[in-house]
Design a protein around this motif. Structure first.
Motif, PDB file in Angstrom:
ATOM      1  N   GLN A  36       0.836  -1.196   0.000  1.00  0.00           N
ATOM      2  CA  GLN A  36       0.000   0.000   0.000  1.00  0.00           C
ATOM      3  C   GLN A  36       0.877   1.254   0.000  1.00  0.00           C
ATOM      4  OE1 GLN A  36      -3.891  -0.210   1.886  1.00  0.00           O
ATOM      5  NE2 GLN A  36      -3.060  -1.795   3.242  1.00  0.00           N
ATOM      6  N   PRO A  38       1.036   4.235  -2.506  1.00  0.00           N
ATOM      7  CA  PRO A  38       0.527   4.884  -3.718  1.00  0.00           C
ATOM      8  C   PRO A  38       1.570   5.708  -4.459  1.00  0.00           C
ATOM      9  CG  PRO A  38      -0.314   5.955  -1.731  1.00  0.00           C
ATOM     10  CD  PRO A  38       0.344   4.684  -1.289  1.00  0.00           C
ATOM     11  N   SER A  68      -5.038  -4.046   0.300  1.00  0.00           N
ATOM     12  CA  SER A  68      -6.355  -3.420   0.345  1.00  0.00           C
ATOM     13  C   SER A  68      -6.959  -3.587  -1.042  1.00  0.00           C
ATOM     14  CB  SER A  68      -6.226  -1.934   0.699  1.00  0.00           C
ATOM     15  OG  SER A  68      -5.572  -1.254  -0.356  1.00  0.00           O
ATOM     16  N   ARG A  70      -7.397  -1.398  -3.133  1.00  0.00           N
ATOM     17  CA  ARG A  70      -6.584  -0.598  -4.045  1.00  0.00           C
ATOM     18  C   ARG A  70      -5.356  -1.375  -4.513  1.00  0.00           C
ATOM     19  NH1 ARG A  70      -4.589   5.653  -3.062  1.00  0.00           N
ATOM     20  NH2 ARG A  70      -3.350   5.848  -4.980  1.00  0.00           N
ATOM     21  N   ALA A  71      -4.747  -2.136  -3.595  1.00  0.00           N
ATOM     22  CA  ALA A  71      -3.587  -2.935  -3.995  1.00  0.00           C
ATOM     23  C   ALA A  71      -3.967  -3.976  -5.026  1.00  0.00           C
ATOM     24  CB  ALA A  71      -2.974  -3.596  -2.763  1.00  0.00           C
ATOM     25  N   GLN A  73      -5.937  -3.669  -7.369  1.00  0.00           N
ATOM     26  CA  GLN A  73      -6.032  -3.069  -8.698  1.00  0.00           C
ATOM     27  C   GLN A  73      -4.720  -3.213  -9.462  1.00  0.00           C
ATOM     28  OE1 GLN A  73      -7.277   1.019  -8.205  1.00  0.00           O
ATOM     29  NE2 GLN A  73      -9.155   0.462  -7.094  1.00  0.00           N
ATOM     30  N   ASN A  74      -3.621  -3.402  -8.717  1.00  0.00           N
ATOM     31  CA  ASN A  74      -2.296  -3.495  -9.338  1.00  0.00           C
ATOM     32  C   ASN A  74      -1.683  -4.894  -9.255  1.00  0.00           C
ATOM     33  OD1 ASN A  74      -2.213  -0.621  -9.834  1.00  0.00           O
ATOM     34  ND2 ASN A  74      -1.843  -0.371  -7.634  1.00  0.00           N
ATOM     35  N   GLY A  93     -11.740  -2.179   3.818  1.00  0.00           N
ATOM     36  CA  GLY A  93     -12.191  -2.058   2.435  1.00  0.00           C
ATOM     37  C   GLY A  93     -12.681  -3.327   1.777  1.00  0.00           C
TER      38      GLY A  93
END
Length: 349
Positions: A36, A38, A68, A70-71, A73-74, A93
């Motif tokens: 995490q 960004p 998370s 968001r992680a 997504q990559n 999340g």
């Protein structure tokens, strides 16, 4: 024995692997890192993560990564597994059904501070594998934001009653992590306490199963203490040391625990000879004392003072436990731990 935190970006991967190799030989079997970040390009994290994961697999270590939505997504789950990741630390999340599904394929760690009964009940309803669930607290880089002891301990005791393994972080005292470089403890009271004292406090009194060093390394003295603990002995630093036979020995507190002192059950019976009176001064907490010839049958008794005591012409003061190691004394008083000494000229040497 414990875990270590590594950064994928704050130090070279070669330096990280060297550190991991050193720590592994002294019983550290868990690696923690974060995805995490960004500000970092995901593409730049694949190579260091893969090398760390390869090391973890070769040396039978768990590799837990902070993730998370968001992680994800990559990084796909398949990509993480290919790079040696064995555990996922999920803070926020994700839906409960997603977490429950992950437990059938991964070791999953949840935020220990925010878990409650309704959440666990829902995971059980959803068929989560509780054998794959753990509870890890956060670390807190900003001073004054670390957790408070009593609620932390109560939460841990409840988590363990629910069958969960509990993890927490202590600060290092070698290379600290940015951006604040003020330690990464779970508990605020540990921010400026020695790593080894913090480690023992969590394991012995904090209802914690796994202690992770939150910063990037330990100082030389702290590492010596962890090595000694791995070998079965608590190592204490001593200053203002006077010559004595006791420094080369390993000691144990007597099983009939005294209020004011730790009494070595080993020293008196091992020593034969004269001990003339010398340096019979006040005995503050941490004073190291040897009873002299005036104490008759007690001659040769070696003690660590817990509560301040006045001068006694029958008691020689032969040194002092360094300030940073004073928190260790209560564990030596109540536990049957071996202990020994090593001279240090000053604290934080």
């Amino acid at each position: 024995m414990g875990g270590v935190l590594v950064s994928l970006t704050e130090q070279s991967i070669d330096c990280t692997l060297k550190y991991l190799a050193f720590m592994r030989q002294y019983g550290f079997d868990t690696i923690f890192t974060s995805l995490q970040m960004p500000e970092e390009s995901p593409d730049e994290l694949f190579e260091p993560l893969g090398r760390i994961g390869g090391f973890a697999k070769e040396h039978q270590m768990m590799l837990m990564v902070d993730v998370s939505p968001r992680a994800f997504q990559n990084f796909s789950l398949d990509q993480l597994r290919e790079r040696g990741v064995t555990g996922l630390r999920i803070d926020y999340g994700m839906e409960n059904d997603e977490i429950a599904a992950l437990t059938h394929h991964w070791q999953v760690s949840l935020n220990a501070s925010t878990i409650d009964q309704s959440f666990l009940n829902d995971l059980r309803r959803l068929g989560a594998d509780f054998n794959a669930l753990e509870a890890w607290h956060n670390y807190y880089p900003r001073p004054e934001t670390g957790l408070e002891w009593s609620t932390f301990k109560a939460q841990n005791e409840w988590l363990k009653s629910q069958g969960l393994k509990v993890g927490a972080f202590i600060p290092g005292d070698g290379q600290l992590r940015g951006p604040l470089y003020e330690g990464l403890p779970t508990l605020e009271q540990h921010r400026h306490q020695s790593p080894f004292a913090s480690y023992l406090e969590l394991l012995i009194e904090g209802a914690v199963d796994l202690v992770v060093i939150g910063d990037l390394s330990l100082g030389e003295w702290s590492m010596s203490q962890f090595i000694s603990w791995h070998e079965g002995t608590v190592l204490l630093g001593v200053r203002d040391q006077r010559p004595s036979h006791v420094w080369s020995e390993v000691h144990h507190n007597r099983p009939d625990i005294a209020r004011d002192v730790i009494r070595s059950e080993d020293a008196r019976r091992h020593f034969k000879g004269n001990i003339p009176p010398a340096n019979c001064v006040e005995r503050p907490s941490g004073a190291l004392t040897l009873d002299n010839d005036h104490y008759k049958r007690y001659k040769g008794e070696f003690q660590i003072v817990l509560n301040p005591l006045p001068p006694d012409d029958r008691v020689n003061v032969i040194g002092y436990v360094i300030q940073e190691d004073l928190p260790l004394l209560r564990f030596l008083q109540k536990g049957r731990y071996s202990f020994r000494f090593l001279a240090r000229e000053s604290d934080r040497e």
